[in-house]
Scaffold this motif. Structure first.
Motif, mmCIF file in Angstrom:
data_model
loop_
_atom_site.group_PDB
_atom_site.id
_atom_site.type_symbol
_atom_site.label_atom_id
_atom_site.label_comp_id
_atom_site.label_asym_id
_atom_site.label_seq_id
_atom_site.Cartn_x
_atom_site.Cartn_y
_atom_site.Cartn_z
ATOM 1 N N LYS A 311 36.699 60.025 44.455
ATOM 2 C CA LYS A 311 36.288 60.192 42.850
ATOM 3 C C LYS A 311 37.139 58.857 42.171
ATOM 4 C CE LYS A 311 34.414 64.610 42.378
ATOM 5 N NZ LYS A 311 34.596 66.039 41.739
ATOM 6 N N VAL A 312 38.244 58.620 42.863
ATOM 7 C CA VAL A 312 39.144 57.724 42.333
ATOM 8 C C VAL A 312 38.836 56.060 42.301
ATOM 9 C CG1 VAL A 312 41.674 56.762 42.070
ATOM 10 C CG2 VAL A 312 41.006 59.299 42.802
ATOM 11 N N ALA A 313 38.401 55.372 41.375
ATOM 12 C CA ALA A 313 38.210 54.067 41.371
ATOM 13 C C ALA A 313 39.280 53.322 41.462
ATOM 14 C CB ALA A 313 37.409 53.684 39.998
ATOM 15 N N VAL A 314 39.411 52.398 42.659
ATOM 16 C CA VAL A 314 40.513 51.595 42.949
ATOM 17 C C VAL A 314 40.062 50.049 42.839
ATOM 18 C CG1 VAL A 314 42.294 51.074 44.922
ATOM 19 C CG2 VAL A 314 41.373 53.363 44.676
ATOM 20 N N GLN A 315 41.089 49.325 42.284
ATOM 21 C CA GLN A 315 40.916 47.973 42.185
ATOM 22 C C GLN A 315 41.022 47.282 43.292
ATOM 23 O OE1 GLN A 315 39.753 46.335 39.364
ATOM 24 N NE2 GLN A 315 40.208 47.534 37.664
ATOM 25 N N ASN A 316 40.421 46.114 43.650
ATOM 26 C CA ASN A 316 40.783 45.342 44.920
ATOM 27 C C ASN A 316 41.440 44.000 44.217
ATOM 28 O OD1 ASN A 316 40.774 43.995 47.273
ATOM 29 N ND2 ASN A 316 38.656 43.327 47.215
ATOM 30 N N VAL A 317 42.845 44.161 44.222
ATOM 31 C CA VAL A 317 43.830 43.453 43.435
ATOM 32 C C VAL A 317 44.987 43.009 44.308
ATOM 33 C CG1 VAL A 317 44.846 45.460 42.418
ATOM 34 C CG2 VAL A 317 44.686 43.102 41.103
ATOM 35 N N ALA A 318 45.580 41.823 43.872
ATOM 36 C CA ALA A 318 46.944 41.379 44.251
ATOM 37 C C ALA A 318 47.783 40.783 43.237
ATOM 38 C CB ALA A 318 46.902 40.396 45.501
ATOM 39 N N VAL A 319 48.974 41.181 43.078
ATOM 40 C CA VAL A 319 49.670 40.680 41.939
ATOM 41 C C VAL A 319 50.903 39.791 42.406
ATOM 42 C CG1 VAL A 319 51.361 41.191 40.052
ATOM 43 C CG2 VAL A 319 49.306 42.716 40.376
ATOM 44 N N PHE A 320 51.197 38.469 41.942
ATOM 45 C CA PHE A 320 52.154 37.711 42.304
ATOM 46 C C PHE A 320 53.115 37.243 41.405
ATOM 47 C CE2 PHE A 320 48.276 37.051 44.768
ATOM 48 C CZ PHE A 320 48.499 37.122 45.916
ATOM 49 N N ILE A 321 54.463 37.499 41.725
ATOM 50 C CA ILE A 321 55.587 37.350 40.590
ATOM 51 C C ILE A 321 56.482 36.278 41.095
ATOM 52 C CG2 ILE A 321 57.022 38.393 39.492
ATOM 53 C CD1 ILE A 321 55.720 41.280 39.390
ATOM 54 N N GLY A 322 56.869 35.548 40.707
ATOM 55 C CA GLY A 322 57.806 34.586 40.941
ATOM 56 C C GLY A 322 58.522 33.469 39.976
ATOM 57 N N GLU A 323 58.931 32.366 40.190
ATOM 58 C CA GLU A 323 59.548 31.463 39.359
ATOM 59 C C GLU A 323 58.770 30.175 39.307
ATOM 60 O OE1 GLU A 323 63.959 31.352 38.444
ATOM 61 O OE2 GLU A 323 63.977 32.161 40.753
ATOM 62 N N ASN A 324 58.318 29.671 38.455
ATOM 63 C CA ASN A 324 57.574 28.323 38.395
ATOM 64 C C ASN A 324 56.797 28.048 39.596
ATOM 65 O OD1 ASN A 324 59.126 27.826 35.680
ATOM 66 N ND2 ASN A 324 60.849 27.518 37.026
ATOM 67 N N PHE A 325 55.865 28.948 40.095
ATOM 68 C CA PHE A 325 54.911 28.523 41.095
ATOM 69 C C PHE A 325 53.583 28.176 40.473
ATOM 70 C CE2 PHE A 325 54.406 33.188 40.659
ATOM 71 C CZ PHE A 325 53.096 33.274 40.525
ATOM 72 N N SER A 326 52.843 27.547 41.509
ATOM 73 C CA SER A 326 51.604 27.050 40.910
ATOM 74 C C SER A 326 50.490 28.260 41.161
ATOM 75 C CB SER A 326 51.088 25.790 41.907
ATOM 76 O OG SER A 326 49.894 25.466 41.593
ATOM 77 N N LYS A 327 50.013 28.736 40.155
ATOM 78 C CA LYS A 327 48.926 29.609 40.239
ATOM 79 C C LYS A 327 47.834 28.984 40.691
ATOM 80 C CE LYS A 327 49.348 31.064 35.926
ATOM 81 N NZ LYS A 327 49.087 32.081 34.787
ATOM 82 N N ASP A 328 47.545 27.786 40.628
ATOM 83 C CA ASP A 328 46.165 27.105 40.980
ATOM 84 C C ASP A 328 46.220 27.126 42.529
ATOM 85 O OD1 ASP A 328 45.235 26.839 38.550
ATOM 86 O OD2 ASP A 328 45.819 24.736 38.265
ATOM 87 N N ASP A 329 47.539 26.805 43.081
ATOM 88 C CA ASP A 329 47.612 26.652 44.452
ATOM 89 C C ASP A 329 47.259 28.289 45.270
ATOM 90 O OD1 ASP A 329 48.181 24.029 44.295
ATOM 91 O OD2 ASP A 329 50.174 24.309 44.517
ATOM 92 N N VAL A 330 47.826 29.238 44.427
ATOM 93 C CA VAL A 330 47.453 30.517 45.191
ATOM 94 C C VAL A 330 46.162 30.921 44.781
ATOM 95 C CG1 VAL A 330 48.227 32.871 44.554
ATOM 96 C CG2 VAL A 330 49.946 31.289 44.176
ATOM 97 N N ILE A 331 45.322 30.489 43.808
ATOM 98 C CA ILE A 331 44.182 30.942 43.573
ATOM 99 C C ILE A 331 43.280 30.152 44.604
ATOM 100 C CG2 ILE A 331 42.026 30.478 42.215
ATOM 101 C CD1 ILE A 331 44.089 30.946 39.816
#
Length: 337
Positions: A311-331
């Motif tokens: 009954k519990v809805a769960v996201q399919n998700v990942a969180v990234f935390i760091g310093e001055n990295f390129s989000k576009d490259d990760v995406i």
């Protein structure tokens, strides 16, 4: 006289082991017949760590911001609501890894004006190999923040001790004592320690409050205000400058089950600037969907199968935390999975 409810702040940089400590602590207090409540803060949009906390423990979530700046005004209200609704024996606040504990204390102080609560300790969890790396090759903002977290601590937990040598542990012990000669220091692996030590932190010596200990560690003279910034000598910023304004948090939502092997390959190839990643990812064997909780900190990746009620809805998700990295490259890398 009405008994004040103690508040403990769990501080520490990204991936140091704060949530591991919190889980052990909540189990300890619950098994001891006491009623803990917890406030968990995430800089991202989802409280993934909160999913491993038992449902029997009341919890307030503070998301998409850091307690010490953008949502600090909500902290005292969260404390008030938990206190009023649940009448706890003890309150724990787990701050995001980029939070300055001295500024969190302001929210706790505000709450103490509304109800009988008192800040009893700041517990800072330190990633031993990360601190060693910073001591050898400092990064100004990250190093300043970690020093701040250590300087304000009542208890420093030097975690992941199995990742460094005995000589390096001695070096780190000397460094921590130079920054904060007043704190207790515990050396641990997976934050394994005698949790009765937290009970002793409820009995700070008379006249020596957490604030006074921090002021003494700062080197401020008696009666002199401390700005608690501890910035590098060339830092000309104003007092409202935050030491973590260089930190990036990116939340990625998957719209379909993923290939776990390909995902692991992407995670292991993340740039050095990504310090922390975590999430719940879905895979499928064609008949059923499985969920995997993953934790990544300083080049180490760990998966755990997550059993979730239907009954519990769960996201399919990942969180990234760091310093001055390129989000576009990760995406781009994640979109290829």
């Amino acid at each position: 006289m009405l008994q004040s409810v103690p508040i403990h702040i769990f501080s520490g940089f990204l991936g140091s082991g704060k949530t591991t400590l919190l889980k052990k602590t909540l189990d300890y207090y619950t098994e001891s017949g006491k009623k803990p409540v917890v406030i968990m803060n995430e800089i991202g949009e989802i409280n993934l760590d909160g999913m491993i906390i038992g449902e029997e423990v009341p919890m307030a979530e503070m998301l998409s911001g850091c307690i010490c700046c953008t949502i600090r005004g909500d902290l005292s209200m969260a404390i008030k609501n938990l206190y009023t609704e649940h009448q706890p024996d003890v309150i724990f606040i787990e701050s995001t890894g980029i939070a300055n504990p001295m500024e969190i204390m302001e929210g706790v102080t505000d709450a103490s004006l509304l109800m009988p609560v008192v800040l009893k300790s700041i517990v800072t969890v330190v990633d031993a190999p990360h601190l060693l790396s910073l001591s050898q090759k400092p990064r100004r903002k990250t190093s300043a923040l970690m020093k701040e977290q250590i300087r304000c601590a009542s208890l420093v937990i030097l975690n992941k001790a199995d990742k460094v040598s005995t000589e390096e542990l001695d070096e780190l012990d000397r460094l921590i004592r130079a920054w904060n000669p007043f704190a207790l220091i515990e050396i641990t692996v997976y934050c394994q320690l005698d949790l009765q030590i937290l009970e002793s932190l409820n009995d700070l010596p008379a006249g020596r409050t957490v604030e006074e200990k921090c002021k003494a560690a700062c080197g401020s003279e008696q009666g002199q205000a401390c700005d608690h910034r501890h910035a590098a000598p060339d830092d000309k910023a104003h007092h409202h400058h935050h030491t973590h304004d260089h930190v990036i948090a990116y939340t990625h939502y998957f719209n379909r089950p993923i290939d776990l092997d390909k995902f692991e390959e992407v995670i292991r190839s993340l740039p050095q600037q990504v310090y922390r990643a975590k999430g719940i990812v879905q895979t499928t064997d064609g008949e059923s969907t499985m969920h995997h909780l993953f934790q990544y900190a300083y080049r180490e990746l760990e998966f755990m199968n997550l059993r979730i009620k239907p009954k519990v809805a769960v996201q399919n998700v990942a969180v990234f935390i760091g310093e001055n990295f390129s989000k576009d490259d990760v995406i781009q890398a994640l979109d290829k999975i």
